[in-house]
Design an enzyme around this catalytic site. Structure first.
Site, short mmCIF file in Angstrom:
data_model
loop_
_atom_site.label_atom_id
_atom_site.label_comp_id
_atom_site.label_asym_id
_atom_site.label_seq_id
_atom_site.Cartn_x
_atom_site.Cartn_y
_atom_site.Cartn_z
N CYS A 2 -35.16 -62.03 -3.16
CA CYS A 2 -34.91 -61.21 -1.97
C CYS A 2 -35.44 -61.86 -0.69
CB CYS A 2 -35.59 -59.85 -2.11
SG CYS A 2 -35.06 -58.98 -3.57
N ARG A 27 -32.02 -68.56 -1.08
CA ARG A 27 -33.02 -68.01 -2.00
C ARG A 27 -32.36 -67.40 -3.23
NH1 ARG A 27 -37.96 -66.83 1.07
NH2 ARG A 27 -38.50 -65.09 -0.25
N TRP A 77 -31.85 -59.87 -4.70
CA TRP A 77 -31.61 -60.51 -6.00
C TRP A 77 -32.06 -59.48 -7.02
CZ3 TRP A 77 -34.31 -62.45 -10.34
CH2 TRP A 77 -33.66 -63.44 -11.07
N ASN A 103 -39.29 -56.90 -0.33
CA ASN A 103 -39.20 -58.08 -1.19
C ASN A 103 -40.43 -58.04 -2.09
OD1 ASN A 103 -39.16 -60.65 -2.28
ND2 ASN A 103 -39.76 -61.68 -0.38
N GLY A 104 -40.23 -58.14 -3.41
CA GLY A 104 -41.36 -58.10 -4.35
C GLY A 104 -41.07 -57.14 -5.48
N GLU A 484 -36.30 -84.14 -16.02
CA GLU A 484 -35.87 -83.69 -14.70
C GLU A 484 -34.35 -83.87 -14.52
OE1 GLU A 484 -36.65 -81.88 -12.49
OE2 GLU A 484 -35.51 -82.48 -10.74
N LYS A 488 -31.51 -80.96 -13.90
CA LYS A 488 -30.57 -81.02 -12.77
C LYS A 488 -29.14 -80.84 -13.26
CE LYS A 488 -32.63 -80.69 -10.25
NZ LYS A 488 -33.96 -80.53 -9.72
N GLU A 491 -28.45 -77.16 -14.55
CA GLU A 491 -28.47 -76.05 -13.60
C GLU A 491 -27.28 -76.06 -12.65
OE1 GLU A 491 -32.07 -77.89 -10.85
OE2 GLU A 491 -31.75 -75.76 -10.81
N HIS A 507 -35.63 -87.51 -35.47
CA HIS A 507 -36.36 -86.50 -36.25
C HIS A 507 -35.62 -85.17 -36.21
CE1 HIS A 507 -39.58 -89.26 -36.99
NE2 HIS A 507 -39.56 -89.59 -35.72
N LYS A 604 -33.72 -69.81 -5.41
CA LYS A 604 -34.54 -70.93 -4.94
C LYS A 604 -36.02 -70.58 -4.95
CE LYS A 604 -35.06 -74.96 -2.81
NZ LYS A 604 -34.88 -76.16 -3.63
C1 F6R Z 1 -34.86 -76.86 -10.21
C2 F6R Z 1 -35.84 -76.20 -9.37
C3 F6R Z 1 -36.81 -75.29 -10.02
C4 F6R Z 1 -38.13 -75.23 -9.21
C5 F6R Z 1 -39.04 -74.14 -9.78
C6 F6R Z 1 -40.36 -74.10 -9.05
O1 F6R Z 1 -34.04 -77.73 -9.48
O2 F6R Z 1 -35.83 -76.35 -8.18
O3 F6R Z 1 -37.05 -75.64 -11.34
O4 F6R Z 1 -38.75 -76.47 -9.26
O5 F6R Z 1 -38.41 -72.91 -9.66
O6 F6R Z 1 -40.18 -73.82 -7.69
P1 F6R Z 1 -41.27 -74.22 -6.63
O7 F6R Z 1 -41.32 -75.71 -6.58
O8 F6R Z 1 -40.79 -73.62 -5.34
O9 F6R Z 1 -42.56 -73.64 -7.11
#
Ligand code: F6R
Length: 609
Positions: A2, A27, A77, A103-104, A484, A488, A491, A507, A604
């Protein structure tokens, strides 16, 4: 998740609210709404889905609001209750005379609902509507907006950022918060609040974070802050240190591509400002050598991509500084009975600085006496404020949900920390540390080399377009880079992908490799090259479609190399290789016609546990 925005000033409010909400879209949200103080009453407009739906709803109502200069807005959200119009914010009470955005998460909303006996009055399934009811009850009791809000907030359990307006009380927005962020700024156009400076940064380069458990009274010319005992509070003024145009796509089709391409510059910014006389220098971050001298072990706490940066940090610090490093998923940390004490240095890594799991884990570690250091991108964010020390990555605003430049700048900070720690703990002498720093300074150019050849990667991405599953294999330092890269790819392209330490594949998982299964192999570590080649051959002999990314000096006739990574010292390959694999994921997603910047179900900023 949110997001909130609020404005009171001398300009038409609806455009300002809608622009602000658009900036907060990154977000993640599934409904939106605004409340506008109109001449006769407060008008509320809401829509499900994209902000464009709200814009469509507003069309035709201009006469109602085009003289209005005050209002609040929200993107939601969904957590408690589906994304429906009734659940969308703003929530109203007292026939619309009191309006709240939140928000929360309110943890005790059911208990409050029962104690107020309002189950039948509530229109939504949210945990938020009860806040409006509660404030309204207190307002009727005290006939004073501030008192009503303060007394209500005292009853709330959980995390919240609230913006509240009252009809008949003049042009004022009230805001208060616990954990969830609110930033405020003043400009010649009026006063603004938002969940993130990106929504209001265009109005002023000076802003402040509303201190927790205070109340702000926001009018056109002033923002007055008091604690709950009525004392004035003077917050620290922060300065925006990125160009506001950094929050636009700058001609790229997606923010993600733009942010990938910004990496050489932001790496230079993050690294160069912390090198003085060829030595790593963290004095401007107010980090003294004492912090490293006194620490016997390190615990890194983070989520997702930020945790992968921590895994790179573990490799570097353990190898070079010879101190044990544990890396924890923040969501598991407090339930794992972690072994930490006064000589543990806890490093929290977070782009947003708002991830609730990381924040809670940090507080837990602090209670156990650990010293804390945060690696954060967003200035003044909750994790930055909570931590004993903070180092800011200078990535600038990261809008695409999939993190790219924030990750590589986090890794750059780990290089700097490793160098300073190794020097302090005498694991590297002057020559050793300056050589390390020289190698680090080469990273932006290595990344530039990859970006210049992005179309080569685009061609490789075509091989994955029809895949449902992929595997990624690599050894040693390459393995966390693949974790990583794999995250990527999943997602943003929705292709199932798993990263394996190459030796582990046989294994069990090798059972899934058959004719045409895509396997991405990464090979940058000289001492592991022979073993990696034999692991690549294992999957080739099962007819996998292998796409190999290898460092120039490791390319051999034995296996095909599809993309040649620039020559760089083994300890520094983590950054260029991940950038190549970020591009691979990016092109798969964009060629599939997906919304690269806003993948489904993702937010985000993750402010719920
Ligand atoms: C993936 C991604 C997430 C964030 C995770 C932590 O591309 O961005 O996995 O890394 O949600 O978010 P922050 O870094 O804001 O604590």
């Amino acid at each position: 998740m949110c997001g909130i925005v609020g404005y009171v000033g001398n300009k038409p409010v609806v455009d300002i609210l809608m622009d602000g909400l658009e900036q907060l879209e990154y977000r993640g949200y599934d409904s939106s709404g605004i409340a506008v103080m109109c001449p006769e009453d407060i008008k509320v407009y809401k829509a499900i889905g994209k902000l464009q739906n709200l814009r469509d709803k507003l069309r035709g109502h201009e006469k109602e609001f085009n003289t209005s200069t005050m209002g609040i807005g929200h993107i939601r959200w969904a957590t408690h209750g589906a994304p429906t119009l009734l659940n969308a914010h703003p929530h109203t009470c007292n026939c619309g005379r009191l309006v709240v955005v939140h928000n929360g998460i309110i943890e005790n909303y059911e208990a409050l609902r029962d104690s107020l006996g309002v189950e039948n009055e509530l229109k939504s399934e949210t945990d938020s509507e009860i806040i409006a009811v509660l404030i309204d009850r207190q307002y009727k009791k005290y006939k004073n907006c501030e008192k009503a809000i303060i007394e209500s907030v005292k009853m709330l359990q959980g995390t919240f950022a609230l913006a509240i307006i009252f009809d008949g009380e003049g042009d004022k927005i009230y805001a208060t918060r616990n954990v969830s962020p609110i930033v405020c700024c003043k400009s010649e156009k009026g006063s603004l609040i938002a969940s993130d400076i990106i929504a209001i940064g265009q109005y002023s380069e000076n802003y402040f974070v509303l201190p927790e458990m205070t109340i702000a009274k926001i009018t056109r010319d002033d923002i007055e802050i008091k604690d709950f005992a009525g004392n004035s509070v003077c917050p620290e003024i922060l300065k925006l240190d990125w160009d506001i145009n950094a929050g636009t796509k700058g001609g790229f089709p997606f923010y993600m591509e733009k942010e990938i391409c910004e990496q050489p510059d932001v790496l230079r910014k993050t690294i160069n400002s912390r090198i003085k006389n060829s030595l790593p220098d963290l004095s401007e971050d107010k980090i003294s050598d004492e912090l490293f001298e006194n620490c016997t072990d390190i615990t890194v706490i983070a989520c997702g991509t930020a945790m992968h940066a921590g895994l790179i940090g573990k490799h570097l610090i353990e190898n070079i500084c010879e101190i044990p490093v544990n890396v924890y998923m923040a969501s598991e940390f407090i339930y794992s009975n972690p072994i930490i004490n006064k000589s543990t240095l806890v490093i929290c890594v977070s782009q947003s600085g708002e991830t609730i799991d990381t924040l809670e884990a940090l507080k837990y570690a602090q209670k156990k006496g650990a010293k804390s250091l945060a690696i954060v991108n967003v200035k003044g964010s909750s994790i930055a404020m909570q931590s004993d020390y903070v180092i800011y990555t200078q990535a600038g605003p990261e809008i695409a949900v999939a993190s790219t430049k924030a990750y590589t700048t986090q890794v750059a900070i780990f290089y700097l920390l490793t160098a300073r720690m190794a020097y302090t703990k005498k694991k590297l002498n002057y020559e050793g540390v300056t050589k390390f720093i020289d190698e680090l300074a080469k990273l932006p150019d290595a990344v530039e080399n990859i970006i210049a050849r992005k179309e080569e990667i685009h061609l490789l991405a075509k091989k994955l377009l029809a895949s449902e599953h992929t595997f990624m294999i690599g050894r040693g330092f390459d393995y966390p880079s693949l974790l990583e890269a794999s995250l990527k790819l999943k997602e943003i392209s929705y292709i199932h992908s798993e990263a394996f330490a190459s030796g582990e594949l046989k294994h069990g998982t090798i059972a899934l490799i058959s004719k045409g299964t895509p396997v991405i192999a990464l090979m940058t570590q000289r001492y592991l090259a022979a073993k990696q080649i034999s692991n690549i051959k294992e999957v080739m002999s099962r007819k996998a479609e292998v796409i190999t990314f290898a460092k120039k000096s490791l390319v051999t006739k034995d296996i095909n190399c599809d993309f040649v990574l620039p020559e760089i010292d083994d300890d520094f390959t983590a950054v260029p290789s991940v950038v190549a694999l970020q591009l691979l994921a990016y092109y798969v997603s964009s060629d599939k016609g997906l919304d690269v910047d806003k993948p489904r179900n993702l937010a985000k900023v993750v402010t719920v546990e």
